[in-house]
Design a protein around this motif. Sequence first.
Motif, mmCIF file in Angstrom:
data_model
loop_
_atom_site.group_PDB
_atom_site.id
_atom_site.type_symbol
_atom_site.label_atom_id
_atom_site.label_comp_id
_atom_site.label_asym_id
_atom_site.label_seq_id
_atom_site.Cartn_x
_atom_site.Cartn_y
_atom_site.Cartn_z
ATOM 1 N N LYS A 89 2.634 -1.298 -9.174
ATOM 2 C CA LYS A 89 3.139 0.310 -9.297
ATOM 3 C C LYS A 89 3.207 1.681 -8.378
ATOM 4 C CE LYS A 89 -0.590 -0.939 -12.402
ATOM 5 N NZ LYS A 89 -2.366 -1.147 -12.889
ATOM 6 N N GLY A 90 3.138 1.088 -7.158
ATOM 7 C CA GLY A 90 3.750 2.001 -5.881
ATOM 8 C C GLY A 90 2.558 2.327 -5.579
ATOM 9 N N TYR A 91 2.804 3.893 -4.918
ATOM 10 C CA TYR A 91 1.795 4.853 -5.320
ATOM 11 C C TYR A 91 1.180 5.793 -6.278
ATOM 12 C CZ TYR A 91 5.039 8.750 -7.008
ATOM 13 O OH TYR A 91 5.159 9.418 -8.631
ATOM 14 N N LYS A 92 1.250 4.776 -7.254
ATOM 15 C CA LYS A 92 0.309 5.085 -8.424
ATOM 16 C C LYS A 92 -0.503 4.320 -8.767
ATOM 17 C CE LYS A 92 3.301 8.339 -11.010
ATOM 18 N NZ LYS A 92 4.458 7.798 -12.036
ATOM 19 N N ALA A 93 -0.570 3.015 -7.793
ATOM 20 C CA ALA A 93 -1.776 1.997 -7.496
ATOM 21 C C ALA A 93 -2.652 2.981 -7.530
ATOM 22 C CB ALA A 93 -1.549 0.751 -6.463
ATOM 23 N N ASP A 94 -4.135 1.720 -8.117
ATOM 24 C CA ASP A 94 -5.428 2.167 -8.044
ATOM 25 C C ASP A 94 -6.370 2.225 -6.348
ATOM 26 O OD1 ASP A 94 -8.516 2.596 -8.480
ATOM 27 O OD2 ASP A 94 -8.933 1.529 -9.430
ATOM 28 N N PRO A 95 -6.222 3.530 -6.289
ATOM 29 C CA PRO A 95 -6.615 3.389 -4.378
ATOM 30 C C PRO A 95 -7.939 3.105 -4.534
ATOM 31 C CG PRO A 95 -6.471 5.525 -5.268
ATOM 32 C CD PRO A 95 -5.792 4.794 -6.254
ATOM 33 N N SER A 96 -9.049 3.265 -4.980
ATOM 34 C CA SER A 96 -9.855 2.233 -5.073
ATOM 35 C C SER A 96 -10.162 0.691 -5.033
ATOM 36 C CB SER A 96 -11.085 2.807 -6.348
ATOM 37 O OG SER A 96 -10.639 2.062 -7.618
ATOM 38 N N LEU A 97 -9.286 -0.173 -5.306
ATOM 39 C CA LEU A 97 -8.608 -1.175 -5.047
ATOM 40 C C LEU A 97 -8.461 -1.388 -3.911
ATOM 41 C CD1 LEU A 97 -6.962 -2.348 -8.507
ATOM 42 C CD2 LEU A 97 -9.430 -2.587 -8.329
ATOM 43 N N PRO A 111 -4.430 19.476 6.774
ATOM 44 C CA PRO A 111 -3.159 18.786 5.476
ATOM 45 C C PRO A 111 -3.906 18.135 4.735
ATOM 46 C CG PRO A 111 -3.006 18.491 7.343
ATOM 47 C CD PRO A 111 -4.220 18.599 7.660
ATOM 48 N N ASP A 112 -3.184 18.217 3.526
ATOM 49 C CA ASP A 112 -3.340 17.343 2.236
ATOM 50 C C ASP A 112 -3.185 16.000 1.905
ATOM 51 O OD1 ASP A 112 -4.325 15.854 -0.631
ATOM 52 O OD2 ASP A 112 -3.129 17.742 -1.424
ATOM 53 N N PHE A 113 -3.883 14.608 3.204
ATOM 54 C CA PHE A 113 -2.957 13.852 3.097
ATOM 55 C C PHE A 113 -2.137 13.089 1.616
ATOM 56 C CE2 PHE A 113 -4.403 13.651 7.744
ATOM 57 C CZ PHE A 113 -4.406 14.573 8.733
ATOM 58 N N ARG A 114 -1.419 12.373 1.948
ATOM 59 C CA ARG A 114 -1.261 11.601 0.580
ATOM 60 C C ARG A 114 -0.547 10.120 1.350
ATOM 61 N NH1 ARG A 114 -2.287 13.594 -4.149
ATOM 62 N NH2 ARG A 114 -3.117 15.987 -3.683
ATOM 63 N N MET A 115 -0.306 10.203 2.919
ATOM 64 C CA MET A 115 0.176 8.794 2.946
ATOM 65 C C MET A 115 -0.373 8.054 4.786
ATOM 66 S SD MET A 115 4.483 7.740 3.615
ATOM 67 C CE MET A 115 4.710 6.130 3.916
ATOM 68 N N ILE A 116 -0.625 7.917 5.125
ATOM 69 C CA ILE A 116 -1.180 6.862 6.876
ATOM 70 C C ILE A 116 -0.461 6.539 6.904
ATOM 71 C CG2 ILE A 116 -3.133 6.316 7.438
ATOM 72 C CD1 ILE A 116 -4.655 7.756 6.080
ATOM 73 N N TYR A 117 0.473 5.996 8.138
ATOM 74 C CA TYR A 117 1.064 4.945 9.063
ATOM 75 C C TYR A 117 0.115 4.977 9.840
ATOM 76 C CZ TYR A 117 5.035 2.342 9.737
ATOM 77 O OH TYR A 117 5.648 1.546 10.610
ATOM 78 N N TRP A 118 -0.134 3.422 9.842
ATOM 79 C CA TRP A 118 -0.987 3.402 11.408
ATOM 80 C C TRP A 118 -0.693 2.574 12.382
ATOM 81 C CZ3 TRP A 118 -5.758 6.428 11.648
ATOM 82 C CH2 TRP A 118 -6.648 6.821 12.369
ATOM 83 N N ALA A 119 -0.628 2.673 13.594
ATOM 84 C CA ALA A 119 0.066 1.948 14.168
ATOM 85 C C ALA A 119 -0.689 1.745 15.488
ATOM 86 C CB ALA A 119 1.776 2.078 14.406
ATOM 87 N N GLY A 120 -1.141 0.451 15.600
ATOM 88 C CA GLY A 120 -1.678 0.562 17.167
ATOM 89 C C GLY A 120 -3.722 1.767 17.240
ATOM 90 N N ILE A 161 -5.907 8.850 -0.827
ATOM 91 C CA ILE A 161 -4.520 8.031 0.307
ATOM 92 C C ILE A 161 -3.877 7.385 -1.107
ATOM 93 C CG2 ILE A 161 -3.775 6.769 1.886
ATOM 94 C CD1 ILE A 161 -5.271 9.809 2.953
ATOM 95 N N GLU A 162 -2.506 7.938 -1.314
ATOM 96 C CA GLU A 162 -1.288 6.933 -2.259
ATOM 97 C C GLU A 162 -0.990 5.817 -1.605
ATOM 98 O OE1 GLU A 162 -0.402 10.909 -4.546
ATOM 99 O OE2 GLU A 162 0.751 10.574 -3.295
ATOM 100 N N THR A 163 -0.596 5.910 0.025
ATOM 101 C CA THR A 163 0.172 5.299 0.581
ATOM 102 C C THR A 163 -0.293 5.028 1.662
ATOM 103 O OG1 THR A 163 2.347 5.257 -0.757
ATOM 104 C CG2 THR A 163 2.430 3.966 1.345
ATOM 105 N N PHE A 164 -0.791 3.104 2.376
ATOM 106 C CA PHE A 164 -1.393 3.484 3.618
ATOM 107 C C PHE A 164 -0.593 2.487 4.287
ATOM 108 C CE2 PHE A 164 -5.677 2.234 5.513
ATOM 109 C CZ PHE A 164 -4.892 2.565 7.048
ATOM 110 N N VAL A 165 -0.348 2.414 5.111
ATOM 111 C CA VAL A 165 0.938 0.921 6.415
ATOM 112 C C VAL A 165 0.231 1.303 7.045
ATOM 113 C CG1 VAL A 165 2.950 0.590 6.639
ATOM 114 C CG2 VAL A 165 3.254 2.897 5.237
ATOM 115 N N MET A 166 -0.116 -0.082 7.912
ATOM 116 C CA MET A 166 -0.213 -0.326 8.651
ATOM 117 C C MET A 166 -0.415 -1.666 9.255
ATOM 118 S SD MET A 166 -3.320 -0.044 10.063
ATOM 119 C CE MET A 166 -3.735 -1.457 11.894
ATOM 120 N N GLN A 167 -0.030 -1.344 10.939
ATOM 121 C CA GLN A 167 1.087 -2.402 11.310
ATOM 122 C C GLN A 167 0.388 -2.563 13.111
ATOM 123 O OE1 GLN A 167 4.914 -1.006 12.034
ATOM 124 N NE2 GLN A 167 5.661 -0.823 14.189
ATOM 125 N N ASP A 168 -0.086 -4.298 12.764
ATOM 126 C CA ASP A 168 -1.074 -4.850 13.628
ATOM 127 C C ASP A 168 -0.433 -5.880 14.132
ATOM 128 O OD1 ASP A 168 -3.509 -5.379 15.146
ATOM 129 O OD2 ASP A 168 -4.238 -3.650 14.925
#
Length: 816
Positions: free
Chosen positions: A97-105, A454-463, A484-491
């Motif tokens: 579903k992309g960014y429409k996926a249920d964030p509570s999951l 700001p109104d955060f919708r996407m987070i890109y976290w690295a380190g 938050i609609e999209t959360f990217v994590m790079q680790d």
Amino acid sequence: MKRRDFLKSVGAVGAISASSASAIDLGGESILSDDDFVMNASHYGALWGKEKNGRFEILKEFEGDKYPSSMLQGIVARTYDPSRITAPCVRESYLKKGYKADPSLRGKEKFVEITWEEAYDLIAKELKRVYKDFGYPSVYGGSVGWYGVGNVNNPQALVGRMLQVAGGYCKRSYTYSAGAISVITPHVTGTNEAFVASASWDNICKNTEVFVLWGSDMINTNQIGEHIPTHHQYEDFKNLKDQIKKRGLKVINIDPIQTTSADYYDAEHIAPYPNTDVALMLGIAYHLADKGLADQEFLKKYTSGYAQFEEYLFGKTDNTPKTPAWASKICGIDEAKIKELAELFASKRTMLHSGWALQRNDHGEQPCWMMITLAAMLGQIGLPGGGYDFALHYEAQGSKVAKFPGLEAVAGSVSAKGEWSTREIPTIPCARIVDCIKNPGKEIEFNGKKIKYPDFRMIYWAGGNPVHHHQDVNQLIKALRSRIETFVMQDCFWTATAKMADIVLPATLECERNDIAKASNGSYIFAIKPIVKPWCNAKDDYEIYSNILKRFDKAAYDAFTEGNEDSLSWVKTLYERSVARGKEMGIDMPNFEEFWKKGYVEFELPKEDDSVRLAGFIQNPMTNRLGTPSGKIEIFSRKIAKFNYKECRAYPSWFEPVEWHGDKNAKDYPLSLVSPHPKYRLHAQLNNTWLRDLEEVQEREPAWINPQDAKKYGIKNGDIIKVSSKRGSILAGAIVTDKIRQGAIRIQEGSWYDPLDWSKNDSLEVHGAVNVLTVDKSTSELAQACCITANVKIEKFKGVAPLVKAFEPPIIIKKG
Ligand SMILES: Nc1nc2c(c(=O)[nH]1)N[C@H]1C(S)=C(S)[C@@H](COP(=O)(O)OP(=O)(O)OC[C@H]3O[C@@H](n4cnc5c(=O)[nH]c(N)nc54)[C@H](O)[C@@H]3O)O[C@H]1N2
Ligand SMILES: Nc1nc2c(c(=O)[nH]1)N[C@H]1C(S)=C(S)[C@@H](COP(=O)(O)OP(=O)(O)OC[C@H]3O[C@@H](n4cnc5c(=O)[nH]c(N)nc54)[C@H](O)[C@@H]3O)O[C@H]1N2
Ligand SMILES: [Mo]
């Protein structure tokens, strides 16, 4: 003292001897020549690594490392821990579903492996969508925290660099490390006192008569380096110890804990309740002023606003004189001892050294300001061996620095001009992240300015790993499960934060990549050469960002790479810039090929460094004015007065912390928490190795409690206990010890978060992740820094202890 004895005293000898055995004594005879080893480096030190059958198997300490840390020995094990991320992954419903996926999951679902090309496409497409729908400030690229070493593959600098040219982002200001001190001290002395020692160790060792460790365990915290530690400062620590016998130096440890450093120096232990130091300092200050021991001449010549502060000190502004008796009730130290300290400090050359824990508490601006004020009253600032210091516990500060051409890093912003050049990058104070996610548009104060979230919708976290490092983890998890609609994590690992993400990208470790780094004291430039191939599908951070940018304008890609296709190309560029600068400074350096082959270049350290930072100001305060409005040390700040803040007055003062032993909730939650930095980890890093066996109790993070408290709550050494605050509960393993004061509890930060049930909010945590307990409040309107504190209660855990699953990866649906 021999190295081995020293290591014994810091408790590392077991790990070191075990490693030496595997590294060189293979069956009594070395079967490996030195040529087989490859240079590499880490936050724990430089190292020689060796691959066998395609695996990184053997590690030797770098011969230039004066006192190698036992943590170095975790590096091999972490490389192959099952918690490694092996491929790019996407949360199952996000893939559909992309960014429409249920964030509570988030944190509750399976992951699905995807290819790198799919991952790059997905991220580029989503960035473009958020830019279009919400504007660039809705992308938070403000990752805060640590990562590996290397001046190329710094994932945080690079994520900013990438987002800057991709279309913009919101970044963070300051850190969890030194958020309050970095904002308050420029108002007081014109300098951010967190990162510059007030005097060299040589100077301290020669002149200091009383050395105070005021909330600092410098022998523990200097083990690691932001850059590569060579641990030369441990020679300084040893030199300081020698002065105890030689000159009668006295070391005092003011800390709820009898620390490793206190043990090493056999220091007098004064144990206040956590978060009450400002009261103790005020009590000492009162006695100085009351007995005519304050240096009036110094105060007049070098400071401004003491008179206003003294009115407060004597209770003229609030009818509460800050007498030793008043202080004693708050901090739990005898009135007589407070007076004794005041008289001792005034009669001897005294260095008041503090780490950063005090300022990581509620109203953390105050202890910094008050300690400088106290040192000013003692009149020893800028004199050899006297004054205050907030930096000696970190990054070899105060130790000798080599004549060194410097080593540049790939910067967090691009130098090329483009459409990004005029775009303003908004910031939020890093520790306000949850407040920000929950309250878009809210306006907060910050150091005399206003910030609109700001109104955060996407987070890109690295380190970084916020689910371990942020306070009130249960609230953070709920926030991440909301807007938050999209959360990217790079680790590199399946940390709890990675488990909460939508798109997870595997990064290489230092042992798998090309990079370059410098020693903390400038004594070396190190080659970081791959010892082995990247594990499974991991990629260098640099490569990941470059590939995402290939999905944007060519100009953006070119600005990001500056013509460097890969990490190695940057390594050469950075090294050659150092060579050129070296030439100008008269330092001869080998060419790149020679350097790369040998693995390092060494730079000479001076024989002595007798410097005192503020000596010039003391000699002539007119020509060497400080960078404050008055040019002097500001005990009263007109500038801060104008801000009119509730939680930071115009002079240093005592505020009741949000939770402490004296507040009304203390009946239900009677113990005050301290959560210092761990001995065998860098935060949560290395917790996924055997190093944790050196400390854990029944597989849980140890919790130190005083024998009186243990008796009161029916707890024995080695029990599993449940520790609860108003915000949540964790399990930990009890260590009953008089190394902690009654009324306090010590649980180190960085144990991997492990909820009993990922599918529930506010689940019991079973491994000892301390930030489930702490409160998410800012220090004040001034610094908006983190305030790491909690009142807790403890009870013996009854029933079957839940399995620890913190290090298990989530369920992953593999390709094919
Ligand atoms: N209760 C309590 N909480 C605290 C503190 C405290 O004293 N008490 N201290 C605070 C402080 S001062 C700090 S600095 C923070 C620290 O908190 P963090 O910095 O978030 O903690 P780390 O575990 O070091 O996280 C670094 C992450 O980077 C990953 N990493 C390592 N190398 C690389 C790489 O090359 N690329 C990428 N992409 N990732 C990599 C690691 O696997 C790890 O997950 O915690 C704060 N939280
Ligand atoms: N081994 C190791 N070294 C590290 C790190 C690590 O994770 N592991 N992390 C690095 C990082 S990111 C940072 S920011 C620095 C942090 O350096 P610091 O902030 O100085 O380290 P902490 O361990 O948080 O605290 C130092 C001491 O302060 C004491 N303390 C805590 N609260 C109080 C209080 O209210 N009053 C008094 N008087 N004392 C108190 C603690 O018991 C501890 O002994 O360390 C760095 N070094
Ligand atoms: Mo830190």
